[in-house]
Design a protein around this motif. Structure first.
Motif, PDB file in Angstrom:
ATOM      1  N   THR A 107       0.823  -1.203   0.000  1.00 50.40           N
ATOM      2  CA  THR A 107       0.000   0.000   0.000  1.00 50.40           C
ATOM      3  C   THR A 107       0.859   1.255   0.000  1.00 50.40           C
ATOM      4  O   THR A 107       0.561   2.216  -0.710  1.00 50.40           O
ATOM      5  N   VAL A 108       1.927   1.253   0.777  1.00 51.27           N
ATOM      6  CA  VAL A 108       2.757   2.457   0.877  1.00 51.27           C
ATOM      7  C   VAL A 108       3.835   2.537  -0.207  1.00 51.27           C
ATOM      8  O   VAL A 108       4.416   3.595  -0.421  1.00 51.27           O
ATOM      9  N   LEU A 109       4.101   1.448  -0.898  1.00 55.82           N
ATOM     10  CA  LEU A 109       5.169   1.418  -1.908  1.00 55.82           C
ATOM     11  C   LEU A 109       5.005   2.482  -3.000  1.00 55.82           C
ATOM     12  O   LEU A 109       5.953   3.251  -3.243  1.00 55.82           O
ATOM     13  N   PRO A 110       3.859   2.585  -3.688  1.00 54.06           N
ATOM     14  CA  PRO A 110       3.761   3.614  -4.736  1.00 54.06           C
ATOM     15  C   PRO A 110       3.945   5.039  -4.205  1.00 54.06           C
ATOM     16  O   PRO A 110       4.569   5.868  -4.856  1.00 54.06           O
ATOM     17  N   ASN A 134       0.089  12.211  -3.546  1.00 54.25           N
ATOM     18  CA  ASN A 134      -0.061  11.295  -2.411  1.00 54.25           C
ATOM     19  C   ASN A 134      -1.393  10.570  -2.456  1.00 54.25           C
ATOM     20  O   ASN A 134      -1.468   9.370  -2.180  1.00 54.25           O
ATOM     21  N   PHE A 135      -2.459  11.287  -2.802  1.00 46.98           N
ATOM     22  CA  PHE A 135      -3.771  10.648  -2.887  1.00 46.98           C
ATOM     23  C   PHE A 135      -3.775   9.578  -3.972  1.00 46.98           C
ATOM     24  O   PHE A 135      -4.198   8.441  -3.735  1.00 46.98           O
ATOM     25  N   PHE A 136      -3.298   9.930  -5.167  1.00 46.90           N
ATOM     26  CA  PHE A 136      -3.329   8.982  -6.278  1.00 46.90           C
ATOM     27  C   PHE A 136      -2.434   7.775  -6.012  1.00 46.90           C
ATOM     28  O   PHE A 136      -2.846   6.633  -6.214  1.00 46.90           O
ATOM     29  N   LEU A 141      -3.480   3.821  -6.295  1.00 46.60           N
ATOM     30  CA  LEU A 141      -2.554   2.770  -6.734  1.00 46.60           C
ATOM     31  C   LEU A 141      -2.192   1.805  -5.606  1.00 46.60           C
ATOM     32  O   LEU A 141      -2.228   0.583  -5.785  1.00 46.60           O
ATOM     33  N   GLY A 142      -1.831   2.347  -4.447  1.00 46.35           N
ATOM     34  CA  GLY A 142      -1.415   1.502  -3.332  1.00 46.35           C
ATOM     35  C   GLY A 142      -2.510   0.559  -2.867  1.00 46.35           C
ATOM     36  O   GLY A 142      -2.288  -0.628  -2.659  1.00 46.35           O
ATOM     37  N   VAL A 143      -3.718   1.106  -2.719  1.00 40.44           N
ATOM     38  CA  VAL A 143      -4.838   0.273  -2.262  1.00 40.44           C
ATOM     39  C   VAL A 143      -5.184  -0.785  -3.307  1.00 40.44           C
ATOM     40  O   VAL A 143      -5.423  -1.946  -2.962  1.00 40.44           O
TER      41      VAL A 143
END
Length: 173
Positions: A107-110, A134-136, A141-143
């Protein structure tokens, strides 16, 4: 009244039920479980932050994640993947927690790539640009990346055997 058949160019080469047998029902239940657990996590975090843990938002976040993760295990085991299994519940829970931890990292990687490798952060960019990035990267992407991984990993490792349990959750005959 009889419906006309679609031309071959507009038909699926393989019907969705054969293309992805049994997964659609599990995927929809998995998505609902995720939404419910997100609501539980958010509710616990903000309830704690607005009452007893106003000065400790990170503690509230940890408690929210723990509550949501345990709820997710129960709902996935007893609803989303009800007929799957093949492992003792302690092994399932351990693998579930490992897969969930990997999901958190995914989740945090992108967002980490956006911030630290691509440098999309203040002062190199404006605050609005960083917030949008950060949102995108985090919330979209992360989710999506983590959700796809979790669905695959839960089916592959945590609840590996199809039809291991009957519809009531007991051992299959």
């Amino acid at each position: 009244m009889r419906q006309a058949r679609r031309p071959a160019a507009f038909r699926w080469p393989v019907g969705p039920s054969r293309w992805w047998p049994g997964k659609l029902d599990e995927l929809l239940k998995f998505a609902v479980t995720g939404a419910l657990c997100w609501v539980a996590d958010t509710g616990v975090v903000y309830t704690l932050k607005l009452t007893v843990l106003g000065e400790k938002p990170l503690t509230a976040r940890v408690i929210g994640v723990v509550v949501a993760t345990l709820a997710s295990y129960g709902l996935n085991r007893e609803w989303s993947f009800r007929t799957r299994g093949g492992r003792p519940w302690r092994s399932e829970l351990t693998l579930f927690l490992v897969c969930s931890a990997i999901g958190v990292a995914l989740t945090v990687l992108p967002q980490a790539v956006s911030l630290y490798l691509l440098g999309i952060r203040v002062p190199r960019v404006g605050p609005a640009t960083q917030a949008l990035a950060n949102f995108f990267t985090g919330q979209v992407l992360g989710v999506l990346l983590a959700t796809g991984f979790r669905f695959w990993a839960f089916r592959r490792f945590v609840f590996p055997e199809a039809d291991a349990r009957d519809r009531n959750g007991g051992p299959a005959a």
